[in-house]
Scaffold this motif. Structure first.
Motif, PDB file in Angstrom:
ATOM      1  N   VAL A  47       0.861  -1.182   0.000  1.00 19.68           N
ATOM      2  CA  VAL A  47       0.000   0.000   0.000  1.00 19.68           C
ATOM      3  C   VAL A  47       0.901   1.236   0.000  1.00 19.68           C
ATOM      4  O   VAL A  47       1.706   1.422   0.915  1.00 19.68           O
ATOM      5  CB  VAL A  47      -0.945   0.021   1.217  1.00 19.68           C
ATOM      6  N   PHE A  48       0.759   2.064  -1.035  1.00 15.79           N
ATOM      7  CA  PHE A  48       1.578   3.262  -1.174  1.00 15.79           C
ATOM      8  C   PHE A  48       0.755   4.509  -0.877  1.00 15.79           C
ATOM      9  O   PHE A  48      -0.448   4.546  -1.130  1.00 15.79           O
ATOM     10  CB  PHE A  48       2.150   3.353  -2.592  1.00 15.79           C
ATOM     11  N   GLU A  49       1.433   5.524  -0.368  1.00 14.36           N
ATOM     12  CA  GLU A  49       0.770   6.799  -0.103  1.00 14.36           C
ATOM     13  C   GLU A  49       0.381   7.494  -1.399  1.00 14.36           C
ATOM     14  O   GLU A  49      -0.712   8.048  -1.507  1.00 14.36           O
ATOM     15  CB  GLU A  49       1.683   7.710   0.737  1.00 14.36           C
ATOM     16  N   THR A  50       1.286   7.470  -2.368  1.00 15.12           N
ATOM     17  CA  THR A  50       1.057   8.152  -3.647  1.00 15.12           C
ATOM     18  C   THR A  50       1.700   7.338  -4.762  1.00 15.12           C
ATOM     19  O   THR A  50       2.526   6.447  -4.521  1.00 15.12           O
ATOM     20  CB  THR A  50       1.679   9.566  -3.658  1.00 15.12           C
ATOM     21  N   ASP A  51       1.357   7.682  -5.994  1.00 15.08           N
ATOM     22  CA  ASP A  51       1.997   7.043  -7.141  1.00 15.08           C
ATOM     23  C   ASP A  51       3.479   7.403  -7.196  1.00 15.08           C
ATOM     24  O   ASP A  51       4.308   6.586  -7.610  1.00 15.08           O
ATOM     25  CB  ASP A  51       1.293   7.469  -8.432  1.00 15.08           C
ATOM     26  N   THR A  52       3.811   8.608  -6.757  1.00 13.17           N
ATOM     27  CA  THR A  52       5.222   9.015  -6.724  1.00 13.17           C
ATOM     28  C   THR A  52       6.010   8.127  -5.777  1.00 13.17           C
ATOM     29  O   THR A  52       7.131   7.700  -6.094  1.00 13.17           O
ATOM     30  CB  THR A  52       5.342  10.492  -6.294  1.00 13.17           C
ATOM     31  N   GLU A  53       5.453   7.826  -4.608  1.00 10.46           N
ATOM     32  CA  GLU A  53       6.142   6.944  -3.672  1.00 10.46           C
ATOM     33  C   GLU A  53       6.358   5.567  -4.300  1.00 10.46           C
ATOM     34  O   GLU A  53       7.423   4.959  -4.133  1.00 10.46           O
ATOM     35  CB  GLU A  53       5.357   6.805  -2.368  1.00 10.46           C
ATOM     36  N   LYS A  54       5.369   5.075  -5.018  1.00 14.19           N
ATOM     37  CA  LYS A  54       5.517   3.768  -5.671  1.00 14.19           C
ATOM     38  C   LYS A  54       6.680   3.775  -6.658  1.00 14.19           C
ATOM     39  O   LYS A  54       7.494   2.839  -6.673  1.00 14.19           O
ATOM     40  CB  LYS A  54       4.228   3.393  -6.395  1.00 14.19           C
ATOM     41  N   GLU A  55       6.767   4.817  -7.479  1.00 13.85           N
ATOM     42  CA  GLU A  55       7.835   4.877  -8.467  1.00 13.85           C
ATOM     43  C   GLU A  55       9.203   4.997  -7.807  1.00 13.85           C
ATOM     44  O   GLU A  55      10.185   4.397  -8.256  1.00 13.85           O
ATOM     45  CB  GLU A  55       7.595   6.041  -9.429  1.00 13.85           C
ATOM     46  N   GLU A  56       9.293   5.768  -6.725  1.00 17.55           N
ATOM     47  CA  GLU A  56      10.557   5.889  -5.999  1.00 17.55           C
ATOM     48  C   GLU A  56      10.936   4.563  -5.350  1.00 17.55           C
ATOM     49  O   GLU A  56      12.113   4.193  -5.298  1.00 17.55           O
ATOM     50  CB  GLU A  56      10.447   6.995  -4.944  1.00 17.55           C
ATOM     51  N   PHE A  57       9.952   3.835  -4.849  1.00 25.67           N
ATOM     52  CA  PHE A  57      10.217   2.527  -4.249  1.00 25.67           C
ATOM     53  C   PHE A  57      10.706   1.540  -5.308  1.00 25.67           C
ATOM     54  O   PHE A  57      11.620   0.742  -5.049  1.00 25.67           O
ATOM     55  CB  PHE A  57       8.961   2.002  -3.562  1.00 25.67           C
ATOM     56  N   LYS A  58      10.126   1.571  -6.494  1.00 23.46           N
ATOM     57  CA  LYS A  58      10.581   0.693  -7.565  1.00 23.46           C
ATOM     58  C   LYS A  58      12.058   0.934  -7.884  1.00 23.46           C
ATOM     59  O   LYS A  58      12.817  -0.017  -8.118  1.00 23.46           O
ATOM     60  CB  LYS A  58       9.727   0.914  -8.814  1.00 23.46           C
ATOM     61  N   HIS A  59      12.463   2.190  -7.887  1.00 28.91           N
ATOM     62  CA  HIS A  59      13.876   2.516  -8.107  1.00 28.91           C
ATOM     63  C   HIS A  59      14.729   1.959  -6.973  1.00 28.91           C
ATOM     64  O   HIS A  59      15.817   1.399  -7.219  1.00 28.91           O
ATOM     65  CB  HIS A  59      14.043   4.029  -8.221  1.00 28.91           C
ATOM     66  N   PHE A  60      14.246   2.080  -5.741  1.00 31.98           N
ATOM     67  CA  PHE A  60      14.963   1.543  -4.584  1.00 31.98           C
ATOM     68  C   PHE A  60      15.124   0.027  -4.703  1.00 31.98           C
ATOM     69  O   PHE A  60      16.196  -0.526  -4.435  1.00 31.98           O
ATOM     70  CB  PHE A  60      14.199   1.899  -3.301  1.00 31.98           C
ATOM     71  N   VAL A  61      14.067  -0.656  -5.126  1.00 37.06           N
ATOM     72  CA  VAL A  61      14.124  -2.108  -5.287  1.00 37.06           C
ATOM     73  C   VAL A  61      15.134  -2.496  -6.354  1.00 37.06           C
ATOM     74  O   VAL A  61      15.937  -3.421  -6.171  1.00 37.06           O
ATOM     75  CB  VAL A  61      12.720  -2.660  -5.631  1.00 37.06           C
ATOM     76  N   ALA A  62      15.110  -1.780  -7.475  1.00 32.96           N
ATOM     77  CA  ALA A  62      16.053  -2.090  -8.557  1.00 32.96           C
ATOM     78  C   ALA A  62      17.496  -1.951  -8.100  1.00 32.96           C
ATOM     79  O   ALA A  62      18.374  -2.723  -8.518  1.00 32.96           O
ATOM     80  CB  ALA A  62      15.781  -1.172  -9.751  1.00 32.96           C
TER      81      ALA A  62
END
Length: 377
Positions: free
Chosen positions: A313-328
């Motif tokens: 569960v993400f706060e915003t779509d921006t947080e999701k995209e930043e998290f994807k970068h962190f995962v990569a």
């Protein structure tokens, strides 16, 4: 709010309907000015977040005036505390936060007054020069004077905003869905249908889709793994304004819209090497998800909790995209997160590669641990 947005506003070299510039923070003898500005911005007519940008000198060609050593600076908690003890009508107060931005060696603060449907905000008890029962707003680049109240047409607009009368049908529907206790069941032979008590032209229905049958990794965390799939349809009068996929879990004990799917590519190829299911708060899927959940029943709560153990569960779509970068950037270290993960029993399902489903479930647990660390950075 992001840095580029604030930079664009500064480059305009003028104030506007939802942004204001201050050379420095409000001094101790200007607390009423701070409160007045926040109220005006919270009642802005642009129906969006508003900004008080501190550290920009409008009298000096909008140049930076770094507030790094400003003794009157406040952080988010201090600003919230300042607002909390003021007597607002209905006890409903503006939602504010303080964001810090650096432009080279120049440091500025931005007071973000978050958009809300609870307008108009106004005091019921006078605070210094800020009057009680006066409704303040902001028109173009000007605030309502402290000794006056906004024009009647602007006050009407703010009340209409509170009651959802300025919103599109879908926006109004989402406002109403946040109050699940105000929805009543409508008699129907073929579907589960509900209507909003005070505007019955807004309805929501769930219709079983007998043509769909499929399994997702999160189903195997339920006691009964076999799903039933539905269409969730939202109507304004006879017009369908949205349609979502729904799923009944654990033998019908829990019902929810299906989560969305995204993934992370670990190579130069545009394919997902790691996928996940997710919700974004304030999205239509998440609002309907909360609408259908009734935590009073133990069986439903257990099924809900087991489901949410597998969903990000993400706060915003921006947080999701930043998290994807962190995962990569950190997936090579996934073994650090792959400890003490409980795996459910995976019943063999004909036509499915169970190893793939098991891997998706394991990755969901790793990603949930990574999300905790990502937010703590």
């Amino acid at each position: 709010m992001n840095k580029s947005e604030i930079q664009d506003l500064i480059s305009l070299k003028q104030e506007g309907a939802y942004w204001d510039f201050k050379r420095e923070w409000y001094s101790q003898n200007k607390k009423d000015d701070l409160l007045h500005d926040i109220i005006c911005m919270s009642n802005n007519l642009s129906n969006r977040d508003a900004y008080i940008i501190i550290g920009v000198d409008e009298e000096n060609d909008y140049s930076f005036s770094s507030i790094e050593f400003d003794q009157n600076r406040k952080n988010t908690q201090q600003l919230v505390d300042f607002i909390r003890d003021k007597r607002f009508a209905g006890g409903v107060r503006p939602i504010v936060s303080v964001e810090n931005i650096c432009f080279g060696e120049n440091e500025i603060d931005v007071i973000v007054i978050h958009n809300s449907d609870a307008t108009p905000f106004f005091l019921t008890e006078k605070y210094q020069s800020v009057m009680s029962n006066n409704i303040y707003t902001r028109v173009m680049d000007s605030n309502t004077p402290k000794n006056k109240s906004a024009d009647l047409s602007h006050i009407e607009m703010l009340w209409k905003k509170r009651f959802g009368m300025l919103s599109s049908p879908l926006e109004r529907m989402l406002i109403y869905l946040r109050n699940s206790g105000l929805w009543d069941s409508s008699p129907s032979r073929f579907e589960e249908k509900m209507y909003y008590r005070f505007s019955p032209e807004f309805t929501i229905e769930s219709v079983m889709d007998d043509n769909k049958n499929g399994y997702q990794y999160y189903l195997f965390n339920q006691i009964d793994i076999h799903p039933r799939w539905y269409d969730i349809n939202l109507y304004y009068h006879q017009t369908m304004i949205a349609s979502l996929e729904g799923v009944s879990l654990d033998g019908g004990r829990y019902f929810t819209p299906s989560p969305k799917t995204d993934g992370v590519s670990l190579t130069q190829y545009h394919r997902w090497d790691v996928s996940f299911k997710y919700y974004i708060k304030n999205s239509i899927e998440y609002i309907v998800h909360e609408f259908y959940y009734n935590s009073d029943g133990d069986d439903e709560k257990i099924a809900h909790d087991r489901f949410m153990e597998c969903i990000l569960v993400f706060e915003t779509d921006t947080e999701k995209e930043e998290f994807k970068h962190f995962v990569a950037q950190n997936w090579n270290n996934k073994q650090e997160y792959n400890k003490n993960i409980w795996m459910p029993y995976f019943e063999e399902i004909k036509g499915y590669k169970m190893d793939v489903i098991k891997e998706e479930y394991l990755n969901s647990q790793i990603l949930k641990k990574m999300l905790v660390q990502f937010r703590n950075i």
